[in-house]
Write an enzyme that holds these catalytic residues in place. Structure first.
Site, PDB file in Angstrom:
ATOM      1  N   HIS A 127       0.839  -1.213   0.000  1.00  0.00           N
ATOM      2  CA  HIS A 127       0.000   0.000   0.000  1.00  0.00           C
ATOM      3  C   HIS A 127       0.870   1.258   0.000  1.00  0.00           C
ATOM      4  CE1 HIS A 127      -3.545  -2.348   0.602  1.00  0.00           C
ATOM      5  NE2 HIS A 127      -3.387  -2.571   1.889  1.00  0.00           N
ATOM      6  N   SER A 157     -15.663   2.274   1.004  1.00  0.00           N
ATOM      7  CA  SER A 157     -15.237   0.950   1.432  1.00  0.00           C
ATOM      8  C   SER A 157     -14.324   1.037   2.649  1.00  0.00           C
ATOM      9  CB  SER A 157     -14.519   0.237   0.276  1.00  0.00           C
ATOM     10  OG  SER A 157     -14.168  -1.077   0.624  1.00  0.00           O
ATOM     11  N   TYR A 212      -9.830  -0.819 -10.977  1.00  0.00           N
ATOM     12  CA  TYR A 212     -10.796  -1.746 -10.386  1.00  0.00           C
ATOM     13  C   TYR A 212     -12.024  -1.841 -11.284  1.00  0.00           C
ATOM     14  CZ  TYR A 212     -14.079  -3.494  -6.808  1.00  0.00           C
ATOM     15  OH  TYR A 212     -15.009  -4.223  -6.101  1.00  0.00           O
ATOM     16  N   SER A 246     -11.349 -16.079  -9.159  1.00  0.00           N
ATOM     17  CA  SER A 246     -11.295 -14.686  -8.711  1.00  0.00           C
ATOM     18  C   SER A 246     -12.667 -14.022  -8.687  1.00  0.00           C
ATOM     19  CB  SER A 246     -10.348 -13.876  -9.603  1.00  0.00           C
ATOM     20  OG  SER A 246     -10.827 -13.844 -10.937  1.00  0.00           O
ATOM     21  N   LYS A 269     -19.169  -6.773   0.107  1.00  0.00           N
ATOM     22  CA  LYS A 269     -20.198  -6.698  -0.928  1.00  0.00           C
ATOM     23  C   LYS A 269     -19.648  -6.845  -2.335  1.00  0.00           C
ATOM     24  CE  LYS A 269     -23.742  -4.062   1.538  1.00  0.00           C
ATOM     25  NZ  LYS A 269     -24.632  -2.868   1.476  1.00  0.00           N
TER      26      LYS A 269
END
Length: 278
Positions: A127, A157, A212, A246, A269
Site C-alpha cells: 500500500h 469501502s 478496479y 477470482s 459486498k
C-alpha cells in the site's frame, strides 16, 4: 497450502486480538509523516525495508487500501502458479507466495532476510507510495501492477472497513471518517497524494496501470492483459480457472480460510458502495 495459509491467518488474527485491547488513539503511529496501524507495521520494519534487495523477476501489486488488492492478489498468485507449473513442472497451487505475509511493509523486521531464501518469482503486495519503497525495486525495474479505484468507492469501502476492523480506528459517522480521510489521518495516508506520486511512474515500461472498474467490467479481458504484462501464456482452460477463482462469490465463500477473522470484512459486498446518511 494449508500450512502457509495458516501463517497468513495467524498474523491477521494476532493483530486483531492485540488491537481489541488498545485505545483508539493507540492504534496508529506516524512514520515519515504517514500513519500506519501499529498491530501490522512498525518503525523497525520500515527501517529494515529500506535495505531490501529486490530481484528483477519479482512481481509487485501496488494499491491503496480498499482499492481491490485482495481481489488482485488472488488473480496474480494464480497466474504466478500457472507460470511455475509451466517452467518447473509443478502441480497444484504454489505455496511460496504465502511463506511470508505478502504485504511488503507488514510483519517483523527479520522477514526480509527470510525472503532472500524464497524462490523466484516472489510476489509481493504494498500500500506504500513509491518514495517509501526500497530503491532496489526501481533500480532493478521490478514489474509493478498499479491498481487504481474510484476515490468515492475507496473512501466508502474504507469507512466500512475501519468500522469492522479492530486494528483501525472506528467512526460514529461518515462525516467524521471523511474529515480524517481528506486530512491524511487514516492509515497509509492521503489517497490523492498516493495517486499523484504513483502517476510520476505511470509511463515506465515495467509498470502497468489497471483500474478496479475495468477489471470488474470485464474480468476475462483484464486477466488476459495482466498475463500479457507478466509474459505468462495461458491456455483457455487455465484462463477460465483463474477467472472463476477470482469471482467475488468464490473468494467470499473461502474468505474465512484464506483471510481468517477479517475475511467477512474484506469481502463485504464487492460492488459500488453507497453511504446512507442518517
Amino acid at each position: 497450502m494449508e500450512k502457509s495459509r495458516k501463517k497468513f491467518t495467524d498474523l491477521v488474527d494476532k493483530a486483531t486480538a492485540e488491537a481489541s485491547s488498545m485505545r483508539r488513539e493507540e492504534l496508529l503511529f506516524s512514520y515519515n509523516g504517514i500513519l500506519y496501524p501499529v498491530t501490522f507495521c512498525s518503525p523497525e520494519t520500515f527501517r529494515a525495508l529500506e535495505s531490501f534487495e529486490a530481484r528483477s523477476d519479482d512481481i509487485i501489486l501496488a494499491g491503496y487500501p480498499k482499492s481491490g488488492t485482495n481481489w488482485l492478489t488472488q488473480i496474480l498468485t494464480d497466474l504466478v502458479t500457472v507460470s511455475q507449473k509451466k517452467t518447473q513442472d509443478r502441480e497444484g497451487i504454489a505455496n511460496y507466495e504465502l511463506e511470508e505475509f505478502p504485504y511488503l511493509e507488514v510483519g517483523d523486521a527479520e522477514k526480509y532476510e527470510r525472503m532472500t531464501k524464497l524462490p523466484s518469482p516472489r510476489f509481493m503486495v504494498t500500500h506504500l507510495r513509491p518514495e517509501n519503497l526500497p530503491k532496489s525495486i526501481f533500480k532493478n525495474k521490478v514489474k509493478i501492477l498499479l491498481l487504481i479505484r474510484n476515490p468515492k468507492d475507496v473512501a466508502t469501502s474504507y469507512y466500512h472497513f475501519s468500522n469492522g476492523l479492530a486494528s483501525a480506528p472506528s467512526y460514529e459517522t461518515w462525516d467524521d471518517f471523511f474529515t480524517d480521510f481528506m486530512s491524511k489521518k487514516v492509515a497509509w495516508g492521503c489517497y490523492f497524494e498516493y495517486l499523484s506520486q504513483w502517476n510520476k511512474y505511470a509511463d515506465e515500461e515495467n509498470i502497468m496501470t489497471i483500474t478496479y472498474e475495468e477489471l470488474k467490467e470485464n474480468r476475462l479481458l483484464g486477466v488476459k492483459k495482466i498475463a500479457a504484462f507478466l509474459e505468462i501464456s495461458l491456455t483457455e482452460e487455465e484462463l477460465q480457472l483463474v477467472v472463476e477463482r477470482s469471482s467475488f462469490q468464490a473468494m467470499k465463500k473461502n474468505s474465512q480460510k484464506t483471510h481468517g477473522a477479517i475475511g467477512d470484512i474484506l469481502f463485504r459486498k464487492g460492488r459500488k458502495l453507497q453511504v446512507v446518511q442518517r
